[in-house]
Design a protein around this motif. Structure first.
Motif, PDB file in Angstrom:
ATOM      1  N   THR A  48      55.022  11.339  29.955  1.00 53.52           N
ATOM      2  CA  THR A  48      55.308  11.343  31.386  1.00 53.52           C
ATOM      3  C   THR A  48      56.556  10.519  31.653  1.00 53.52           C
ATOM      4  O   THR A  48      56.917   9.636  30.882  1.00 53.52           O
ATOM      5  N   THR A  52      53.792  12.048  36.098  1.00 47.37           N
ATOM      6  CA  THR A  52      53.637  13.462  35.774  1.00 47.37           C
ATOM      7  C   THR A  52      54.621  13.867  34.686  1.00 47.37           C
ATOM      8  O   THR A  52      55.525  13.114  34.320  1.00 47.37           O
ATOM      9  N   VAL A  53      54.452  15.099  34.199  1.00 42.46           N
ATOM     10  CA  VAL A  53      55.311  15.615  33.132  1.00 42.46           C
ATOM     11  C   VAL A  53      56.497  16.399  33.681  1.00 42.46           C
ATOM     12  O   VAL A  53      57.295  16.921  32.920  1.00 42.46           O
ATOM     13  N   SER A  54      56.635  16.463  34.998  1.00 45.42           N
ATOM     14  CA  SER A  54      57.594  17.398  35.592  1.00 45.42           C
ATOM     15  C   SER A  54      59.021  17.179  35.112  1.00 45.42           C
ATOM     16  O   SER A  54      59.777  18.132  34.909  1.00 45.42           O
ATOM     17  N   SER A  55      59.427  15.926  34.904  1.00 45.80           N
ATOM     18  CA  SER A  55      60.815  15.676  34.503  1.00 45.80           C
ATOM     19  C   SER A  55      61.059  15.997  33.035  1.00 45.80           C
ATOM     20  O   SER A  55      62.203  16.043  32.581  1.00 45.80           O
ATOM     21  N   THR A  57      59.765  18.847  31.548  1.00 40.84           N
ATOM     22  CA  THR A  57      59.760  20.285  31.343  1.00 40.84           C
ATOM     23  C   THR A  57      61.169  20.852  31.370  1.00 40.84           C
ATOM     24  O   THR A  57      62.042  20.359  32.073  1.00 40.84           O
ATOM     25  N   THR A  58      61.387  21.880  30.588  1.00 42.41           N
ATOM     26  CA  THR A  58      62.672  22.573  30.517  1.00 42.41           C
ATOM     27  C   THR A  58      62.396  24.071  30.713  1.00 42.41           C
ATOM     28  O   THR A  58      61.235  24.498  30.669  1.00 42.41           O
ATOM     29  N   LYS A  62      58.746  25.845  29.997  1.00 41.98           N
ATOM     30  CA  LYS A  62      58.023  26.605  31.022  1.00 41.98           C
ATOM     31  C   LYS A  62      57.714  28.019  30.536  1.00 41.98           C
ATOM     32  O   LYS A  62      56.616  28.545  30.763  1.00 41.98           O
ATOM     33  N   GLU A  85      48.149  15.769  37.953  1.00 46.11           N
ATOM     34  CA  GLU A  85      49.129  16.840  38.081  1.00 46.11           C
ATOM     35  C   GLU A  85      48.860  17.745  39.288  1.00 46.11           C
ATOM     36  O   GLU A  85      49.584  18.722  39.484  1.00 46.11           O
ATOM     37  N   TYR A  87      46.479  19.900  39.769  1.00 51.45           N
ATOM     38  CA  TYR A  87      46.356  21.207  39.130  1.00 51.45           C
ATOM     39  C   TYR A  87      45.929  22.278  40.115  1.00 51.45           C
ATOM     40  O   TYR A  87      45.013  22.075  40.928  1.00 51.45           O
ATOM     41  N   SER A 208      61.202  17.638  24.484  1.00 54.50           N
ATOM     42  CA  SER A 208      62.247  17.758  25.495  1.00 54.50           C
ATOM     43  C   SER A 208      63.465  16.950  25.045  1.00 54.50           C
ATOM     44  O   SER A 208      63.313  15.874  24.462  1.00 54.50           O
TER      45      SER A 208
END
Length: 252
Positions: A48, A52-55, A57-58, A62, A85, A87, A208
């Protein structure tokens, strides 16, 4: 995005969504749940950047995320990840749903949550936005009022025999529902339990192209270490530096 295989002797073309689904299709003739786990982490192992894991992801991550969902009977996740997250239910475009039906899968896979305390909310997005009822696998000691509220909201609740939800009971519940192609999306506690119980058949790890530092967790944690030798399967890479490796647990 230009995802290519690095483990092929041939110079593969760029893999599109359909090619990723075919590449990661589960083997036919499964007689028990096969558990595939998918995680993304930074180069230095953080899962994280904050909460969250959002930063991390590529575009390639995805694409793999949705391809793995497209070939799964069920999405398995821990309640902590559901909360962290925010969900939602698994869905998929009309094209994905048609493709799944053509390949013998239900159009939309259910999300199966593991929580000994029944720790999800009846008004969470996972429940209220679901077109297919989510499933909760919980313990015998989970609060009866909370369980009843979830059932009234449309959640299918399966209680285990004891005060904890074991990996064996999770697999038995999935088998009983006919959900054999299982995609686990975390979190670290659930993965740690599954690894400790040797219940992971495949681990897909996306790296990542980012180093973070900090004090973020790793993809799995448990009270004790468990050595689980795995062999490398597919290795994919994107032009932006994203690296995706499939690790397989041989059971000979």
């Amino acid at each position: 995005m230009a995802v290519r295989r690095l483990d092929s002797r041939a110079l593969d073309p760029v893999l599109d969504d359909l090619a990723l689904r075919e590449l990661y299709a589960h083997p036919p003739g499964l007689t028990r749940p096969s558990v595939r786990v998918n995680f993304v982490s930074s180069i230095d192992g953080a899962i994280t950047d904050g909460d969250t894991v959002s930063s991390l992801t590529t575009p390639a991550d995805k694409a793999l995320f949705f391809a793995l969902r497209a070939v799964a009977d069920a999405v398995l996740v821990g309640a902590g990840t559901v909360r962290a997250e925010d969900y939602g239910p698994a869905g998929g475009s009309a094209e994905v749903q048609r493709w799944r039906a053509e390949h013998g899968l239900a159009p939309i896979p259910p999300v199966v949550v593991v929580s000994g305390s029944a720790g999800i909310e009846p008004d969470s997005r996972l429940v209220t936005a679901a077109r297919v009822a989510p499933v909760l696998i919980t313990s015998a000691t989970a609060d009866a009022g909370r369980v009843a509220a979830l059932e009234r909201a449309g959640v299918r609740v399966l209680r285990c025999a004891g005060a904890e939800v074991t990996s064996a009971e999770v697999l038995s519940a999935l088998a009983g529902l006919g959900l054999l192609r299982v995609l686990c999306e975390g979190g670290p506690t659930l993965l740690g339990q599954l690894l400790a119980d040797d219940a992971v058949d495949e681990l897909c790890v996306t790296t990542s192209p980012l180093a973070l530092g900090g004090q973020a967790s790793r993809i799995a944690h448990s009270r004790t270490a468990a050595r689980r030798p795995m062999r490398r399967g597919h290795t994919l890479a994107d032009d932006d530096g994203t690296l995706m490796v499939q690790w397989i647990r041989d059971r000979s």
